[in-house]
Design a protein around this motif. Sequence first.
Motif, short mmCIF file in Angstrom:
data_model
loop_
_atom_site.label_atom_id
_atom_site.label_comp_id
_atom_site.label_asym_id
_atom_site.label_seq_id
_atom_site.Cartn_x
_atom_site.Cartn_y
_atom_site.Cartn_z
N ARG A 63 -5.31 3.37 -0.26
CA ARG A 63 -5.98 2.88 0.95
C ARG A 63 -6.05 1.35 0.93
O ARG A 63 -6.08 0.75 -0.14
N PRO A 64 -6.10 0.77 2.12
CA PRO A 64 -6.18 -0.71 2.17
C PRO A 64 -7.39 -1.20 1.37
O PRO A 64 -8.46 -0.58 1.42
N THR A 65 -7.19 -2.31 0.69
CA THR A 65 -8.26 -2.83 -0.16
C THR A 65 -9.35 -3.51 0.68
O THR A 65 -9.08 -4.03 1.76
N LEU A 67 -10.72 -6.10 -0.24
CA LEU A 67 -10.74 -7.50 -0.68
C LEU A 67 -10.93 -8.50 0.46
O LEU A 67 -11.75 -9.41 0.34
N PRO A 68 -10.17 -8.36 1.59
CA PRO A 68 -10.36 -9.37 2.65
C PRO A 68 -11.80 -9.46 3.14
O PRO A 68 -12.29 -10.56 3.44
N HIS B 227 -1.03 -4.11 -5.28
CA HIS B 227 -1.58 -4.09 -3.93
C HIS B 227 -2.69 -5.12 -3.78
O HIS B 227 -2.68 -5.95 -2.85
N ARG B 228 -3.65 -5.11 -4.72
CA ARG B 228 -4.76 -6.09 -4.64
C ARG B 228 -4.25 -7.49 -4.94
O ARG B 228 -4.70 -8.46 -4.34
N ARG B 231 -2.57 -9.01 -1.95
CA ARG B 231 -3.53 -9.37 -0.92
C ARG B 231 -4.29 -10.64 -1.32
O ARG B 231 -4.49 -11.55 -0.52
N LEU B 235 -4.34 -14.26 0.50
CA LEU B 235 -5.59 -14.90 0.89
C LEU B 235 -5.71 -16.29 0.25
O LEU B 235 -6.11 -17.26 0.91
#
Lengths: 437, 466
Positions: A63-65, A67-68, B227-228, B231, B235
């Motif tokens: 699933r999308p993290t 984090l943002p 994945h992290r 991202r 960012l």
Amino acid sequence: MADNVPQLDSSAGALKVAAAIGRFASAGALKAAAEAVRDEGYRHWDAHSPYPIHGIERSMGIRPTVLPWLVFGAGLTGAAVAILLQWWTNAVDYPFLISGKPLFSLPANIPVAFELVILFSALAAFAGALLLSRLPQFHHPVFASEEFRRATCDGFFISIEASDPEFDEVKTTGLLEALGAESVELCRLPAAAPRLPRAFYTAAALAVCLALLPPLGVAWYRAAPKRQPRIHPLHDMAFQPKYKAQAASDLFADGRAMRPPVAGTVARGELDEDPRRATGKDEAGNYVTSIPLAPGAAIDKAMILRGKDRFRIYCAPCHGLAGGMPEGAAGEDAEKWQGMVSIRAARRAAGGEGTWTPPRVLTSAYVQDQPDGKLFETISRGVVNQEVRTMPGYAVQIPREDRWAIVLYLRALGRSQNASAGEVPPPVREASVSEEP
Amino acid sequence: MTSPAIAISDNTSSDPRQRAPLITCAPDCALITETVCRVVEREKTPLAWYAAFAVSSSFTVVMFLAIGYLFLRGVGVWGNNIPVAWAWDIVNFVFWVGIGHAGTLISAILFLFRQNWRTSINRFAEAMTIFAVMCAGIFPAVHIGRVWVVYWLAPYPNQMQMWPNFRSPLLWDVFAVSTYATVSLLFWYLGMIPDLATLRDRAASRWRKLAYGLFALGWRGSARQWHRYERAYLLLAALATPLVLSVHSVVSFDFAVSQVPGWHTTIFPPYFVAGAIFSGFAMVVTLMVPARAFFGLKELVTIRHLDNMNKVILATSCIVGYAYATEFFIAWYSGSQYELFAFLNRARGPYYWAYWTMVVCNVVVPQVLWLKKCRTTPWIMVIVAILVNVGMWFERFVIIVTSLSRDFLPSSWGHYAPTRIDVAMLLGSFGLFFTLFLLFCRYLPMVAMAEVKAAVSHHPGSDHRH
């Protein structure tokens, strides 16, 4: 870290299967295999590759993290912290005006706010990425495999951990082989985690205790009373190699650090070409009989008025505005002619409090017959009468030119108080006569 | 050491019908790993490395001796005076901060623009950024006089019941540079974690495994981690892009917010940022050309990469030249006699030689890069890049020293000359920079292996890896 943990301590006991890994030929093969593993219902598994593979998170069902959102929250926090910090410190707790700038204004606060937004966000992005990936994690079943080292070079792996409820040694390895894995391996770890030797803990405890000694020593030294001055590693200009006023010094014979000026020294601005103006005496030591004027100066009305002004400030409090009660006024109210200091002192003396020598009447012949230089000297140095000081010197309070102006005004006072009616100018005389009822 | 089969010898073609290959060796993961890691893993350190390290570390020692002397005696050991209260200390600070801009530009801005060629040089440039910012940070820290109370710059509750003045650009500068140093370090380290894991997994000795393993944090290259990681990288790039533009803008505020003629100009923020990118790219080229030859990285850092960097140098040179011209125009157009004098004094005053050195090195010399021959010949570009950095150092000297030495009141004019300690600290800062750089080349992966692998593994036609 990635060392084969069983080799650390082979006496740890039996090895236990902790994970199954399979190596695939390419990123494409890995992606296809990942979809199959996902569909088998495994949950404690992962795909490993030397570089990020585009779209594999969809194949694996990641699933999308969040984090943002964490970073967004951190950025907002940074902005709020920066604005509140600048507002509270510069406008509330310690307001000080500088260059007329407002205590709180957004334009001046934008740069720091911007930097803190970036700083907080970046720290959140970094820490968030690591913690959400459960890093640092130095111990993992896949590190038991020698072949897995290729995962950071050119190998594409799928690892399925034994903790997964679906895991079965035979079935899982069979699945990986069926998916086209080039090699399949079982990672084995000791059943019991390896332990560090007992000596390590003893040494660590000892090191911590020893490390506490220096700060404790410093704290004790700071707290204990001392006869000697404390050690100041940094003087911060508190102790400067210089003498202060009235300090002692062994350097000079008189033991004083302060030095008198060399004989003949003249301070700036005090050099006088005409010594008569400074002392009121000529070269022979006799009092001058006329006011010695500075070059270009003249005796005029402005000088008399200046003398009157200074007289009323410095002289009149004792001597009275007209210089004292003249003889011709005997019988009148004496206080009418006296200055405020004289009035109060005389009243106190009459009541038996203290002593008072009445000031000289400045319009009397005794004063008016003295030469100008003598009057100047009296104003400058004061009067000592039979070892009792009856008038202080005014040299330090009244500039020299003003003292000469006062001398001039004294002459004017003497003239006015001893004048005959014929000397009064006619218009003044008529005015004063007409005022009388 | 076997030389890898060279697939393409020249990738500098500008034919738009054909995408030029990123690297000139085969796009093979194992080969890329081997090429980068063998630099770090070679058994014997080359003698030339030791020689270079001996020289650079000697200069570093000189720098720290000079700083020690400065602490003992105070800033009077420098040539700074009144009116030139800021001199080489701030010149060197701005110079090094400027150098530090290329790394983050390459890693962040080019990342957002999907310039995949950046992957071969970003690690290198980011490392250079961090070392340059470290050199830069030393100067403002030691120029404050009582250096043991440097923490007064930070807003912390204290028994003096005082707070720093947030309306001063000098405090903005503290925040900007320290944020930039922190974010650059995070960006550099985050990008290096997968490569440190590669070195860990290839390590032959226990100590190497322990050291690299510790800093690799247990990276397994798992899809969940990637994945992290991706991202976070995106960012950080998005955050570092405005940051890199802001840092030199804030540094320029130190001057532009004051009223000194020659400083009080609104052009400063963009002009400083362009100059910073200019000098940073020049420094990357200066270091990259010898390093790629010496460490056998020519297939990964190709002539095309150098060509691209030289184009950036040429573009920023033109921006800087335009800024010089604009400054003169505005000085005349403002009608302020002080402004006009400040600029005429730069060109014709006692420091005219510094001004014309700056113009020649920054505006005239880089024009040779219009020629493709010059953009693709290593020795020419190194000479140009070195001259650019000489010119950029003189630019800061011209801005700071000529403006301060002759401002409004002729009775307050003065002259500045550096002392031996000034010279020692400038040379020493280069020593520190090269010492750190040599350690980086010897012990850390110079090229971002994982990023190059990702860039070359995707089909060139549908190149959208993020």
